[in-house]
Design an enzyme around this catalytic site. Structure first.
Site, PDB file in Angstrom:
ATOM      1  N   HIS A  96       4.690  -2.548   3.576  1.00  0.00           N
ATOM      2  CA  HIS A  96       4.312  -2.953   2.152  1.00  0.00           C
ATOM      3  C   HIS A  96       4.540  -4.103   1.870  1.00  0.00           C
ATOM      4  CE1 HIS A  96       3.413   1.483   1.420  1.00  0.00           C
ATOM      5  NE2 HIS A  96       4.485   1.734   2.423  1.00  0.00           N
ATOM      6  N   ASP A 303       3.713 -11.883  -2.265  1.00  0.00           N
ATOM      7  CA  ASP A 303       3.391 -10.381  -2.571  1.00  0.00           C
ATOM      8  C   ASP A 303       2.704  -9.760  -1.294  1.00  0.00           C
ATOM      9  OD1 ASP A 303       4.317  -8.156  -3.699  1.00  0.00           O
ATOM     10  OD2 ASP A 303       3.816  -8.987  -5.779  1.00  0.00           O
TER      11      ASP A 303
END
Length: 412
Positions: A96, A303
């Site tokens: 992730h 991110d």
């Protein structure tokens, strides 16, 4: 229809595995912050020990027909530990976070061993092609693997690598925006704005989110646009996380000082430029906040994806949507190409983008939003789950298309 099993961790496990290797070693390293990464043998030992414990605990629960899906950087070695315990099932892993470039990853002691442990998986998924390619570079150049047509071959195994960007539950978000609580929140926010344009940021309190840079870019806008400065305000919601880790304590102190300085220097008796809130809110409340905002600032320094960007898009009024300002270093930038993409390290770039967003005509805002919403709706969390599990099971499931269509039903 879901059964969960939990495992209690000893205090030493929490310190070495979770607060240590996961969040003081891998998290900063995977977000390109080797200046913050801490390399301690005790951390690495606790990480390995805890993953072995996970494997010991879950192995008796695995049926021969099961497929296993391991999630995120906390459990990288779990697949390898399951193989050592005789597990022959299909095992997949999804990351992730970003995957760092090879030369950054080489700063991690025994990095090649960690990567080789991932050869135990049958499928590995990444949010973007960039993260996937960075993994391939390390595996090929440092571990002697080969890569061809999406398949990595190493240590006698073949691993399918896929890009699989995670989405949101779009139906749920759309329903939340129509809830009474969301409508009430949106009305309260508009009233409190008193005719001013609200800029919103919603981020876990983390150095990877670029909050200091965001505040400085917003301050640059205030300085460069004296006539418009009192026509806007920034609402930054930043609930604290990992409060026992020193680097997180530092970022909280820095942001409190920075927001105080900016407000002290620029506020007036009837206006405060930054509303800085250190608490979390329910999802229906956030849906109302998104709906009332004219601009969202989603400007992480790095991110893996960033679902706030997608939630903001889904929550907008189709007739009068707000503008998304998005860091080009977020994984979401690869999908939400109609956002105003910025370099979060540049205060000038952020300032210019805020000015552009405020002046953007409704027709352009609607056109940009429609393009982004189509992606958010079609590549939602159900699409993500189906894409990965189809690869893991080794089948193409025709129901995936039908389920995606169903998950999009009722969208504006």
């Amino acid at each position: 229809g879901v059964t969960t099993a939990t495992i209690d961790l000893e205090e030493q496990d929490v310190d070495e595995y979770y607060n240590g290797f996961a969040n003081r070693t891998l998290w900063p390293l995977f977000h390109y912050r080797i200046d913050l990464a801490e390399y301690e043998r005790d951390f690495a030992g606790g990480y390995q020990r805890t993953n072995e414990r996970f494997a010991d605990t879950v192995r008796p629960l695995i049926d021969v027909a099961d497929a296993i899906w391991v999630q995120d950087y906390h459990m990288i070695p779990l697949g390898d530990e399951l193989r050592k315990r005789g597990c022959k099932n299909r095992i997949g892993f999804f990351l992730h976070t970003p995957w760092p470039p090879r030369r950054l990853l080489l700063t991690l002691p025994n990095a090649a061993e960690l990567v080789r442990s991932m050869f135990a998986y049958d499928v590995i998924g990444f949010h973007t092609a960039e993260w996937l390619q960075a993994f391939v570079d390390f595996a090929v150049l440092e571990c002697g693997a080969t890569f061809d047509d999406g398949v990595l071959s190493g240590d006698g195994r073949e691993i399918q690598l896929i890009t699989c960007p995670i989405g949101i539950d779009c139906n749920e978000l759309l329903a939340l925006t129509q809830s009474e609580n969301a409508k009430r929140t949106a009305a309260v926010m508009r009233e409190s704005a008193n005719g001013r344009a609200m800029i919103v940021g919603v981020d876990r309190l983390d150095y990877s989110k670029g909050l200091e840079e965001r505040f400085l870019g917003y301050e640059r806008f205030l300085i460069e646009n004296p006539k418009e400065r009192k026509e806007v305000f920034l609402l930054q919601i930043a609930p604290p996380s990992r409060g026992t880790v020193e680097s997180y304590q530092r970022i909280r102190g820095s942001l409190e000082a920075l927001s105080g300085r900016i407000n002290g220097a620029h506020a007036d008796i009837d206006w405060v430029p930054i509303r800085y809130v250190n608490q979390g809110y329910r999802r229906d409340v956030l849906a109302g906040v998104y709906r009332a905002a004219r601009i969202a600032l989603v400007t992480p320094l790095r991110d893996g994806m960033n679902l706030v960007a997608k939630e903001f898009v889904a929550a907008q009024d189709p007739e009068d949507p707000g503008v998304l300002i998005l860091s080009r270093f977020a994984g979401a930038a690869a999908q939400l190409t109609e956002a105003l993409q910025v370099n979060p390290h540049s205060a000038e770039d952020l300032s210019d983008s805020i000015r552009t967003a405020l002046a953007m005509p409704r027709e352009e805002r609607v056109a940009r939003w429609r393009s982004m919403f189509q992606n958010v709706r079609e590549q939602d969390v159900v699409w993500w789950r189906r894409r990965f599990t189809n690869a893991l099971i080794g089948e193409t499931d025709p129901s995936a298309d039908r389920e995606t269509e169903q998950s999009s039903a009722g969208a504006p």
